[in-house]
Design a protein around this motif. Structure first.
Motif, PDB file in Angstrom:
ATOM      1  N   SER A  13      44.394 102.602  37.233  1.00 39.13           N
ATOM      2  CA  SER A  13      45.582 102.719  38.099  1.00 39.13           C
ATOM      3  C   SER A  13      45.287 101.697  39.133  1.00 39.13           C
ATOM      4  N   LEU A  14      44.057 101.289  39.272  1.00 42.46           N
ATOM      5  CA  LEU A  14      44.013 100.406  41.131  1.00 42.46           C
ATOM      6  C   LEU A  14      45.020  99.722  40.314  1.00 42.46           C
ATOM      7  N   PRO A  15      45.922  99.062  41.223  1.00 42.64           N
ATOM      8  CA  PRO A  15      47.190  97.804  41.380  1.00 42.64           C
ATOM      9  C   PRO A  15      46.361  96.658  41.223  1.00 42.64           C
ATOM     10  N   GLN A  16      44.753  96.670  41.664  1.00 43.13           N
ATOM     11  CA  GLN A  16      44.255  95.584  41.946  1.00 43.13           C
ATOM     12  C   GLN A  16      43.891  94.788  40.430  1.00 43.13           C
ATOM     13  N   THR A  27      48.121  92.960  35.797  1.00 49.09           N
ATOM     14  CA  THR A  27      48.037  91.690  35.805  1.00 49.09           C
ATOM     15  C   THR A  27      49.745  92.002  35.862  1.00 49.09           C
ATOM     16  N   LYS A  28      50.930  91.213  36.899  1.00 46.11           N
ATOM     17  CA  LYS A  28      51.912  90.677  36.467  1.00 46.11           C
ATOM     18  C   LYS A  28      52.829  90.566  35.177  1.00 46.11           C
ATOM     19  N   GLY A  29      53.563  91.232  34.992  1.00 46.94           N
ATOM     20  CA  GLY A  29      54.019  91.158  34.070  1.00 46.94           C
ATOM     21  C   GLY A  29      53.678  92.578  33.143  1.00 46.94           C
ATOM     22  N   GLU A  30      53.071  92.816  33.378  1.00 43.87           N
ATOM     23  CA  GLU A  30      52.334  93.939  32.747  1.00 43.87           C
ATOM     24  C   GLU A  30      52.645  95.022  32.408  1.00 43.87           C
ATOM     25  N   LYS A  31      52.186  96.504  31.927  1.00 39.67           N
ATOM     26  CA  LYS A  31      52.327  97.455  33.049  1.00 39.67           C
ATOM     27  C   LYS A  31      50.768  97.975  33.385  1.00 39.67           C
ATOM     28  N   LEU A  32      51.343  98.503  34.458  1.00 35.82           N
ATOM     29  CA  LEU A  32      50.061  98.993  35.140  1.00 35.82           C
ATOM     30  C   LEU A  32      49.441 100.745  34.249  1.00 35.82           C
ATOM     31  N   TYR A  33      48.315 100.629  33.812  1.00 37.23           N
ATOM     32  CA  TYR A  33      47.658 101.923  33.840  1.00 37.23           C
ATOM     33  C   TYR A  33      47.872 103.622  34.330  1.00 37.23           C
ATOM     34  N   SER A  34      48.672 104.038  33.722  1.00 32.81           N
ATOM     35  CA  SER A  34      48.809 105.124  34.526  1.00 32.81           C
ATOM     36  C   SER A  34      48.621 106.060  34.053  1.00 32.81           C
ATOM     37  N   ILE A  35      47.912 107.547  34.732  1.00 32.17           N
ATOM     38  CA  ILE A  35      47.413 109.028  34.514  1.00 32.17           C
ATOM     39  C   ILE A  35      49.091 109.665  33.874  1.00 32.17           C
ATOM     40  N   GLN A  36      48.762 109.967  32.546  1.00 31.94           N
ATOM     41  CA  GLN A  36      50.056 110.810  32.125  1.00 31.94           C
ATOM     42  C   GLN A  36      49.845 112.192  32.842  1.00 31.94           C
TER      43      GLN A  36
END
Ligand SMILES: Nc1ncnc2c1ncn2[C@@H]1O[C@H](COP(=O)(O)OP(=O)(O)O)[C@@H](O)[C@H]1O
Ligand SMILES: Nc1ncnc2c1ncn2[C@@H]1O[C@H](COP(=O)(O)OP(=O)(O)O)[C@@H](O)[C@H]1O
Ligand SMILES: [Mg+2]
Ligand SMILES: [Mg+2]
Lengths: 351, 314
Positions: free
Chosen positions: A259-262, A265-274
């Motif tokens: 989930s680190l923004p680093q 990739t722009k335009g794609e979903k960022l992984y996030s913990i549900q």
């Protein structure tokens, strides 16, 4: 490499009394802290990072208590010390820096007075010698014009400068262990980077043992020798810095890294913990992370996993490491961690 | 990337000063930029650099002391007709950094979310208000029944969603997001960023995204402007800025991004910006275009150097 253990936690359970209920904040932690190392403790809010470390300086909130377990420090168990005994340890042997430096600074006294008090109380340094030492300490933490600054009060400093002052006062006591609880969370990234560099250099210069607490795994790659990942009051994975970044084993560590923004990739979903962390008022069955783990196994809901040793320095509490478990590969994003590099084109070497 | 560039917001030589004449302090010292329809424009700089002040000036919370702001072709700074003022309130919404401090603690979520509507759409029935609130809550991934609760019953990430719902209910075309994730845990930041991206895609929203951290900017922004002490020092398309940062302050911000890679992080050199490294005594800096779309605050000598750097880079 055999290293001296300075602080040793065994099967620690800490609870908080809340009306008729009890909140189980630390759920059976064992941890050794080695002399001269820097250990990062990482986990999301509420995972128990602060509660764990408050046990090391006798500052557990009044409604909290150690239900079982021990913490060995300086040849004795410090889980049930009297306030008088804590005064021997706190500051002088184990010091702590908080997220908000104002919690440890006195707004009504000059910076110089506060440093000199620390020197007098913990090291019996007074008068001219204390003045001289105070100037030296401010210089060490990167404060320019130390003589002038010593006469000033906390409100005359910016947030980042205040944190440097708090660090100077902590170091003035000549502690063996320095605990930094989210010292950079409220600061700008530029200041954060400077404080991280400062702590690293002070650690080397003073031979400190450092405990660095943060919710952001992304900031510890440079400062940590080892990393402990906390989830729901437990250390679910611990290893060297390289092991945690390049070869993480626990699905929670995978999730934190992904989930680190680093890594986005722009335009794609960022992984996030549900989902959310478990309710610590209720007993937890199995692996506490299972309900949020997209790859949870049936056994994760039934039995709490023990530590599986990955290497001499690396272990994780996940059934995935059991020989009978299906082989599940870590998410793609984190396999490319090694390729994350500094952007900004040509570096001209100026520092 | 935005294809046909239609300017939605134009900030021209904006100045904002605080305090009475004698002790006046200029927090924003003449900055200019355009924001195109549908893009995310990032504004990045350290605390106190004037980012929030720019946002507040755009939504007319504070008066400008110089320059002008044009929205959809109409000047919205200074004295404007009431009808236009209303239009600004509806069309431009702001999301704040600290979700706790920005929400009224004693009001229920229902009131917090619909407050803006009560002022701009007075004629609605109670049922209509309720429907709009429920829809806004669902749009940000919250349950409609949360309407009856108080902000303190929510986590930081949920409170930020309430702040977003409060903005969305106005059906704005332009949202100023002022450090919306700085106060949140890393694990929750991703959720809020995804939510903002989705809303943008669905509704063609335009964002001014304010942050002090360039790492997040790279993920969300199409173009980035770097602000230092109330002046823009550089502005470019995101990847151009990351590949060829020209201004030493931009380079310092980039070097401060923590890398989650121990090998790279240990090699990284932290740069610290010292304004004294630039001698502007005889040749003062101007805001100039070093390459197409890549603006920089530099004097003539620096500009020449920067143009060469960019030429070589091609
Ligand atoms: N004095 C207290 N009374 C009750 N619960 C507490 C108290 N202090 C901490 N907790 C709870 O203990 C858990 C761990 O808290 P903490 O160590 O502060 O988390 P972290 O520092 O990782 O964000 C949380 O669920 C928190 O709500
Ligand atoms: N209402 C105000 N009155 C006086 N000074 C202010 C006010 N708001 C902001 N400032 C000052 O303006 C400068 C820019 O502030 P701000 O826009 O909040 O910066 P940022 O959002 O980049 O952190 C700071 O020096 C701040 O102290
Ligand atoms: Mg904490
Ligand atoms: Mg601000």
């Amino acid at each position: 490499m055999e290293r001296e253990v300075v602080l040793s936690v065994r099967d620690l359970n800490v609870k908080f009394r809340m009306r008729k209920k009890a909140l189980h904040a630390i759920r059976g932690i064992s941890l050794d802290l080695y002399q001269g190392e820097s250990l990062a403790i990482v986990g999301e809010s509420g995972s128990g990072k602060s509660v764990l470390s408050k046990n090391f300086i006798g500052l557990l909130d009044k409604n909290g208590y150690v239900e079982s377990g021990t913490i060995q420090f300086g040849g004795k168990d410090i889980t049930h010390l009297k306030e008088k005994e804590w005064e021997q340890i706190r500051g002088g042997q184990i010091a702590m820096i908080m997220q908000d430096p104002m919690t440890s600074l006195n707004p009504l006294k000059s910076i110089g007075w506060q440093i000199c008090e620390a020197l007098k109380y913990h090291r019996k340094i007074v008068g001219q010698a204390a003045q001289k030492k105070a100037v030296e300490l401010l210089t060490d933490v990167g404060i320019t014009e130390p003589e002038t600054r010593l006469k000033q009060y906390p409100h005359e400093f910016s947030g980042g400068m205040r944190q440097r002052v708090a660090i100077a006062i902590a170091v003035a006591c000549n502690p063996q262990v320095l605990i930094c609880d989210e010292p950079t969370t409220a600061l700008d990234v530029t200041i954060q980077a400077q404080i991280l560099n400062l702590l690293k250099s002070l650690k080397d210069r003073y031979g400190l043992t450092l405990v660095f607490i943060t919710h952001d795994l992304g900031v510890v790659a440079n400062i940590a020798d080892r990393i402990a990942v906390m989830y729901a009051g437990d250390i679910v994975e611990i290893g060297t810095c390289d092991e945690i970044f390049y070869d993480p084993k626990h699905p929670y560590t995978w999730a934190l890294l992904s989930s680190l923004p680093q890594l986005g990739t722009k335009g794609e979903k960022l992984y996030s913990i549900q989902g959310t962390p478990p309710n610590l008022y209720l007993p937890i069955r199995g692996d506490a992370f299972a309900p949020r783990n997209p790859n949870a196994l049936a056994i994760d809901y039934l039995h709490r996993p023990p530590y599986f040793q990955v290497s001499e320095t690396h272990k994780a509490k996940t059934w995935l490491l059991d020989s009978r478990a299906p082989k599940i590969a870590p998410p793609e994003q984190i396999q490319s961690i090694r390729s994350i590099c500094f952007l900004g084109g040509e570096t001209d070497g100026r520092e | 990337m935005v294809e046909n560039k239609e300017v939605l917001l134009s900030v021209k030589d904006l100045k904002v000063a605080f305090g009475a004449k004698k002790h006046s302090f200029e927090a924003v010292r003449g900055i200019s930029f355009d924001i195109y329809k549908g893009e995310t424009f990032g504004l990045v700089g350290e605390s106190g650099s004037g980012k929030t002040t720019v946002g507040r000036a755009i939504i007319r919370l504070i008066p400008v002391s110089g320059g002008e702001i044009i929205f959809n072709g109409e000047r919205i700074s200074g004295k404007i007709p009431r009808a236009l003022d209303k239009k600004v309130i509806r069309n431009i919404q702001m999301i704040f950094q600290d979700p706790m401090a920005s929400l009224n603690e004693r009001a229920k979520v229902d009131y917090i979310v619909k407050e803006g509507l009560l002022n701009t759409e007075k004629g609605l029935s109670a049922q209509e208000y309720e429907n709009r609130v429920q829809k806004a809550l669902m749009d940000v991934g919250l349950l409609p029944e949360f309407a009856g609760r108080f902000p303190h019953e929510f986590s930081g990430g949920q409170r930020q969603r309430i702040g977003i719902a409060r903005a969305l209910i106005m059906k704005p075309s332009f949202i100023i997001a002022d450090e919306p994730i700085s106060a949140l845990d890393v694990s929750i930041r991703a959720q809020v960023l995804n939510l903002l991206s989705n809303l943008q895609k669905e509704r063609g929203l335009t964002y001014l995204f304010i942050a002090h951290d360039l790492s997040v900017m790279r993920f969300i922004s199409d173009r980035i402007a770097v602000i230092h002490k109330g002046r823009l020092v550089e502005m470019a398309e995101t990847e151009k800025l990351f590949q060829h940062p020209l201004h030493p302050y931009t380079q310092a911000l980039l070097s401060a991004i923590p890398l989650p890679n121990p090998e790279a992080e240990k090699q990284k050199k932290l740069k610290i910006y010292d304004p004294a490294c630039q001698d502007y005594s005889t040749d003062p800096p101007v805001w100039a275009e070093a390459a197409e779309g890549h603006f920089i605050l530099a004097n003539q000598a620096e500009l020449k150097k920067y143009r060469e750097v960019l030429q070589h880079a091609r």
